[in-house]
Structures are given as structure tokens and as C-alpha cells.
Enzyme design. Structure first.
Site, mmCIF file in Angstrom:
data_model
loop_
_atom_site.group_PDB
_atom_site.id
_atom_site.type_symbol
_atom_site.label_atom_id
_atom_site.label_comp_id
_atom_site.label_asym_id
_atom_site.label_seq_id
_atom_site.Cartn_x
_atom_site.Cartn_y
_atom_site.Cartn_z
ATOM 1 N N ASN A 20 62.817 -36.491 3.617
ATOM 2 C CA ASN A 20 63.163 -35.233 2.963
ATOM 3 C C ASN A 20 64.535 -34.763 3.450
ATOM 4 O OD1 ASN A 20 61.628 -33.523 1.032
ATOM 5 N ND2 ASN A 20 62.266 -31.912 2.438
ATOM 6 N N CYS B 74 41.482 -26.202 -27.597
ATOM 7 C CA CYS B 74 40.614 -27.388 -27.665
ATOM 8 C C CYS B 74 41.167 -28.569 -26.863
ATOM 9 C CB CYS B 74 40.399 -27.801 -29.126
ATOM 10 S SG CYS B 74 41.855 -28.552 -29.868
ATOM 11 N N THR C 135 59.442 -33.549 -1.061
ATOM 12 C CA THR C 135 58.585 -32.414 -1.414
ATOM 13 C C THR C 135 58.561 -31.382 -0.286
ATOM 14 O OG1 THR C 135 56.390 -31.681 -2.131
ATOM 15 C CG2 THR C 135 56.464 -33.555 -0.594
ATOM 16 N N SER C 136 58.535 -30.116 -0.645
ATOM 17 C CA SER C 136 58.508 -29.024 0.340
ATOM 18 C C SER C 136 57.098 -28.834 0.888
ATOM 19 C CB SER C 136 58.981 -27.731 -0.333
ATOM 20 O OG SER C 136 58.181 -27.475 -1.478
ATOM 21 N N CYS D 259 42.805 -26.155 -34.942
ATOM 22 C CA CYS D 259 41.685 -25.278 -34.572
ATOM 23 C C CYS D 259 42.145 -23.830 -34.473
ATOM 24 C CB CYS D 259 41.074 -25.714 -33.240
ATOM 25 S SG CYS D 259 42.017 -25.136 -31.809
ATOM 26 N N HIS E 250 50.548 -33.138 -11.993
ATOM 27 C CA HIS E 250 50.838 -31.871 -12.689
ATOM 28 C C HIS E 250 51.238 -32.069 -14.148
ATOM 29 C CE1 HIS E 250 51.697 -30.145 -8.422
ATOM 30 N NE2 HIS E 250 50.420 -30.277 -8.652
ATOM 31 N N CYS F 274 46.718 -28.552 -27.217
ATOM 32 C CA CYS F 274 46.233 -27.250 -27.700
ATOM 33 C C CYS F 274 45.655 -26.461 -26.523
ATOM 34 C CB CYS F 274 45.145 -27.456 -28.747
ATOM 35 S SG CYS F 274 44.306 -25.919 -29.194
HETATM 36 C C1 BV8 Z 1 44.793 -24.975 -8.256
HETATM 37 C C2 BV8 Z 1 53.845 -28.184 -13.184
HETATM 38 C C3 BV8 Z 1 42.429 -24.492 -8.365
HETATM 39 C C4 BV8 Z 1 54.365 -27.081 -14.042
HETATM 40 C C5 BV8 Z 1 53.412 -27.274 -10.937
HETATM 41 C C6 BV8 Z 1 45.762 -23.214 -1.035
HETATM 42 C C7 BV8 Z 1 46.649 -22.516 -0.270
HETATM 43 C C8 BV8 Z 1 47.624 -21.700 -0.915
HETATM 44 C C9 BV8 Z 1 47.728 -21.615 -2.305
HETATM 45 C C10 BV8 Z 1 46.844 -22.319 -3.047
HETATM 46 C C11 BV8 Z 1 45.866 -23.097 -2.424
HETATM 47 N N1 BV8 Z 1 45.147 -23.682 -3.412
HETATM 48 C C12 BV8 Z 1 45.622 -23.271 -4.630
HETATM 49 C C13 BV8 Z 1 46.665 -22.452 -4.423
HETATM 50 C C14 BV8 Z 1 47.433 -21.836 -5.466
HETATM 51 C C15 BV8 Z 1 48.591 -22.720 -5.973
HETATM 52 C C16 BV8 Z 1 49.621 -22.978 -4.905
HETATM 53 O O1 BV8 Z 1 49.621 -23.990 -4.237
HETATM 54 N N2 BV8 Z 1 50.555 -22.011 -4.801
HETATM 55 C C17 BV8 Z 1 51.700 -22.185 -3.871
HETATM 56 C C18 BV8 Z 1 52.927 -21.557 -4.518
HETATM 57 C C19 BV8 Z 1 51.375 -21.603 -2.531
HETATM 58 N N3 BV8 Z 1 48.097 -23.997 -6.496
HETATM 59 C C20 BV8 Z 1 47.660 -23.999 -7.786
HETATM 60 O O2 BV8 Z 1 47.611 -23.022 -8.497
HETATM 61 C C21 BV8 Z 1 47.174 -25.341 -8.310
HETATM 62 N N4 BV8 Z 1 45.907 -25.176 -8.980
HETATM 63 O O3 BV8 Z 1 44.793 -24.949 -7.043
HETATM 64 O O4 BV8 Z 1 43.669 -24.785 -9.044
HETATM 65 C C22 BV8 Z 1 42.547 -23.082 -7.986
HETATM 66 C C23 BV8 Z 1 42.781 -22.191 -8.994
HETATM 67 C C24 BV8 Z 1 42.871 -20.847 -8.620
HETATM 68 C C25 BV8 Z 1 42.809 -20.432 -7.280
HETATM 69 C C26 BV8 Z 1 42.554 -21.390 -6.283
HETATM 70 C C27 BV8 Z 1 42.434 -22.730 -6.646
HETATM 71 C C28 BV8 Z 1 48.143 -25.882 -9.394
HETATM 72 C C29 BV8 Z 1 49.466 -26.217 -8.784
HETATM 73 C C30 BV8 Z 1 50.351 -26.941 -9.818
HETATM 74 C C31 BV8 Z 1 51.326 -25.993 -10.490
HETATM 75 N N5 BV8 Z 1 52.257 -26.748 -11.346
HETATM 76 N N6 BV8 Z 1 54.227 -27.980 -11.781
HETATM 77 C C32 BV8 Z 1 55.863 -27.159 -14.248
HETATM 78 O O5 BV8 Z 1 56.545 -27.943 -13.553
HETATM 79 O O6 BV8 Z 1 56.348 -26.449 -15.125
HETATM 80 S S1 BV8 Z 1 53.856 -27.090 -9.273
HETATM 81 C C33 BV8 Z 1 55.560 -27.508 -9.174
HETATM 82 O O7 BV8 Z 1 56.042 -26.846 -8.024
HETATM 83 C C34 BV8 Z 1 55.858 -28.973 -8.953
HETATM 84 O O8 BV8 Z 1 55.051 -29.817 -9.711
HETATM 85 C C35 BV8 Z 1 55.637 -29.119 -7.445
HETATM 86 O O9 BV8 Z 1 54.278 -29.306 -7.151
HETATM 87 C C36 BV8 Z 1 56.052 -27.757 -6.920
HETATM 88 C C37 BV8 Z 1 57.453 -27.808 -6.387
HETATM 89 O O10 BV8 Z 1 57.375 -28.455 -5.134
HETATM 90 P P1 BV8 Z 1 58.307 -29.753 -4.852
HETATM 91 O O11 BV8 Z 1 58.127 -30.754 -5.915
HETATM 92 O O12 BV8 Z 1 58.043 -30.121 -3.460
HETATM 93 O O13 BV8 Z 1 59.805 -29.189 -5.044
HETATM 94 P P2 BV8 Z 1 60.596 -28.160 -4.105
HETATM 95 O O14 BV8 Z 1 61.799 -27.787 -4.863
HETATM 96 O O15 BV8 Z 1 59.666 -27.110 -3.601
HETATM 97 O O16 BV8 Z 1 61.003 -29.048 -2.815
HETATM 98 C C38 BV8 Z 1 61.885 -30.120 -3.000
HETATM 99 C C39 BV8 Z 1 62.114 -30.695 -1.605
HETATM 100 O O17 BV8 Z 1 62.955 -31.838 -1.765
HETATM 101 C C40 BV8 Z 1 62.838 -29.721 -0.678
HETATM 102 O O18 BV8 Z 1 62.174 -29.715 0.594
HETATM 103 C C41 BV8 Z 1 64.258 -30.315 -0.546
HETATM 104 O O19 BV8 Z 1 64.768 -30.192 0.755
HETATM 105 C C42 BV8 Z 1 63.998 -31.789 -0.814
HETATM 106 N N7 BV8 Z 1 65.138 -32.496 -1.411
HETATM 107 C C43 BV8 Z 1 66.090 -31.999 -2.265
HETATM 108 N N8 BV8 Z 1 66.949 -33.008 -2.628
HETATM 109 C C44 BV8 Z 1 66.503 -34.143 -1.998
HETATM 110 C C45 BV8 Z 1 65.334 -33.814 -1.234
HETATM 111 N N9 BV8 Z 1 64.663 -34.722 -0.504
HETATM 112 C C46 BV8 Z 1 65.128 -36.017 -0.512
HETATM 113 N N10 BV8 Z 1 66.246 -36.402 -1.247
HETATM 114 C C47 BV8 Z 1 66.944 -35.500 -1.969
HETATM 115 N N11 BV8 Z 1 68.024 -35.900 -2.651
HETATM 116 ZN ZN ZN Z 2 42.998 -26.914 -30.817
#
Ligand code: BV8
Ligand code: ZN
Length: 245
Positions: free
Chosen positions: A214, A131, A189-190, A151, A120, A128
């Protein structure tokens, strides 16, 4: 920590040749980086899914930049934790080891991990919007106007927003590593955001021994061969300890 499961994992690690690891925000939690779930992920009442989108940036680039500069500032002050460093030690034990992260905080890189796939993007980088050219300049919000590319395009953080495709080299490399892995570790990861969340299943479908580490159960827990509930910054060093020299 379930001792029997640890024993099974240690045996599997001793015979494995190819290892793939997927990490999420949970591995950086003990470094002080807020995760995305729950209230921690909220910023000024906005959910990450609301701000990390092209539409949000087009509608209000100032607000989206404020959020990224806030996170950048926060991430510039934190250090990798024992979980990040344990993965360095684990990497040394396998010729074929791939670290796949959803995190944009750069902490795996700062810890010294080498074979990393940042699915990600990286929050410290800019590019940009039009571009795609990278932009090294300073992002200054008080200047009244946001930085522009030569650009004419708007400068944005070099991260993947919801609805955007992932970098091809990263996601293709991640699927390849998942398909050939003997052991796949899903850490902090969730397992909700796709396509990252489909990598553990891809590995399992291709015969990998699937391990989840997790703090709480996830949609993956029922599919994992073993699931170790707890903090990655405690469990990973303990595993390395037990693996011995
Ligand atoms: C895409 C960067 C093609 C930005 C991020 C299929 C099914 C359903 C939905 C979709 C699908 N395919 C596509 C989608 C849409 C979407 C998606 O998945 N939506 C979700 C909400 C359902 N995916 C996309 O849009 C992706 N692009 O598919 O393009 C496309 C396009 C259009 C339509 C179809 C297809 C792009 C996804 C990337 C987005 N960018 N980040 C930024 O950060 O600013 S995602 C961001 O959120 C993170 O990078 C990460 O991926 C996510 C958060 O999840 P986690 O990292 O797991 O964090 P979270 O807090 O949720 O969980 C933490 C876990 O740790 C918890 O369980 C907790 O208990 C545990 N924990 C806490 N402390 C500890 C611990 N574990 C161990 N030790 C500890 N101490
Ligand atoms: Zn540019």
C-alpha cells in the site's frame, strides 16, 4: 523497497500452495481511477458514502445516476496497469489462487484475471431495484425519466451500496479462500470498509502469511507479517521479476 522483506516474501511464495489476494482502489490509481479517500473521492462535494446508498437513490435517483455515469465514462477510458498484469502472472504460478476485489471498475477482468470475486459488483452492469432482473438498456438521463424495468421498478447500477448485503457467492467464496490461504496479499486498500476489511484478519487467524502492499499505512499495517509501502504498479512487477521464470 525493503529488500529483506522482499526476500522473505519470495521464500514464502516459493513454498505456498494456496494464495488469496484482496485489492482496493489503490491498484487502479495508476490507471487513472480516483480512489475513495481524500479529495480524490469527492464528486460535486459529495463523499462516496453519501451517494452509494439506497437512501440517496430513493431521494434523488437522477443525481446518483449522474455520479455513476460520470464514473462509468471515466472507467471506460482507462486501461489496466502493470499491477493488474503482474497479478495475472502470479495467478499462473498457483493452482489455488483467488483474486478478491472491492473495485467495481472491471479492470482485473479486462486485464485477463480469471478466478475473480467482485465483492461490490460491477459498475458497467444494471439491474432492477425491485425484482433484481439485469437490464441491458441504455441509461439516458436527458430523457427526463429514468429507465424502468418491465415490473415497474427503477433501474440501478449493479453495485453493492453501503448498508446492503454483498453477493453471497462472492463473500462466502472470499472467506473460504482467506481461511485456506498460505499467503494473503492485501493490495491498495485502506482496509476500512467491512466485511472486506475483515478478510485479511480472517486469513491471518487461520495461519496465512499476511502481506500488505500500500502507498500509506492502514489499520492493517500493524497486523501484517510484512508491509511494503509504495505503488502496487511498481512493487508487484518487481516481485514477479525477482520470482523469475
Ligand atoms: C454490509 C461499491 C450488512 C459502490 C462500495 C463493521 C464495522 C464498521 C462498519 C460496518 C461494519 N459492517 C458493516 C459496516 C457498514 C459499512 C462499512 O464498512 N462502512 C465503513 C465506511 C466504515 N459496510 C457496508 O455497508 C457493507 N454492507 O455490511 O451489509 C450490514 C448492513 C447494515 C448494517 C450492518 C451490516 C457494504 C460495503 C460496500 C459498499 N460499496 N463500493 C461504488 O463503488 O459505487 S465500498 C467502496 O469503498 C469500495 O468498493 C471499497 O470497498 C471502499 C473504498 O476502499 P478502498 O478500495 O480501500 O479505497 P480507498 O480510497 O479507501 O483506499 C485506497 C488505498 O490505496 C489508500 O490506502 C491509498 O494509500 C492506497 N493507494 C493509492 N494509490 C496506490 C495505493 N496503494 C498502492 N499503489 C498505489 N498506486
Ligand atoms: Zn424489475
Amino acid at each position: 523497497m525493503d529488500d529483506n522483506n522482499i526476500k522473505i516474501l519470495l521464500e514464502k511464495l516459493k513454498s505456498a500452495k494456496s494464495v488469496a489476494v484482496l485489492t482496493g482502489a489503490g491498484i487502479s490509481a495508476e490507471s487513472g481511477v480516483p480512489t475513495f479517500r481524500g479529495d480524490e473521492g469527492l464528486w460535486k462535494k459529495f463523499r462516496p458514502e453519501e451517494l452509494a446508498t439506497v437512501d440517496a437513490f430513493m431521494a434523488n435517483p437522477q443525481l446518483v445516476w449522474e455520479w455513476y455515469l460520470y464514473r462509468r465514462e471515466l472507467m471506460s477510458k482507462v486501461e489496466p496497469n502493470a499491477g493488474h498484469y503482474a497479478l495475472i502472472e502470479l495467478e499462473k504460478r498457483f493452482d489455488d489462487f483467488t483474486l478478491i476485489t472491492q473495485n467495481v471498475d472491471g479492470l482485473h477482468r479486462n486485464a485477463g484475471s480469471s478466478n475473480i470475486l467482485e465483492l461490490h459488483g460491477n459498475i458497467t452492469l444494471n439491474k432492477c431495484f425491485d425484482c433484481g432482473q439485469s437490464f441491458e438498456g441504455k441509461i439516458n438521463l436527458d430523457a427526463g425519466s429514468l429507465p424502468q424495468c418491465e415490473c415497474g421498478g427503477k433501474i440501478r447500477p449493479d453495485v453493492v451500496w453501503f448498508g446492503e448485503l454483498l453477493p453471497a457467492h462472492a463473500i462466502n467464496g472470499a472467506f473460504e479462500a482467506s481461511q485456506k490461504a498460505d499467503i494473503f496479499l492485501s493490495i491498495g486498500t485502506s482496509a476500512i470498509v467491512h466485511p472486506a476489511a475483515s478478510l485479511p484478519m480472517e486469513a491471518s487467524r487461520n495461519g496465512a502469511f499476511l502481506v500488505e502492499i500500500n502507498l500509506e499505512p492502514t489499520p492493517l499495517t500493524g497486523m501484517a507479517d510484512i508491509s511494503l509501502m509504495g505503488k502496487s504498479g511498481e512493487i508487484l512487477p518487481a516481485i514477479l521479476e525477482r520470482l523469475g521464470g
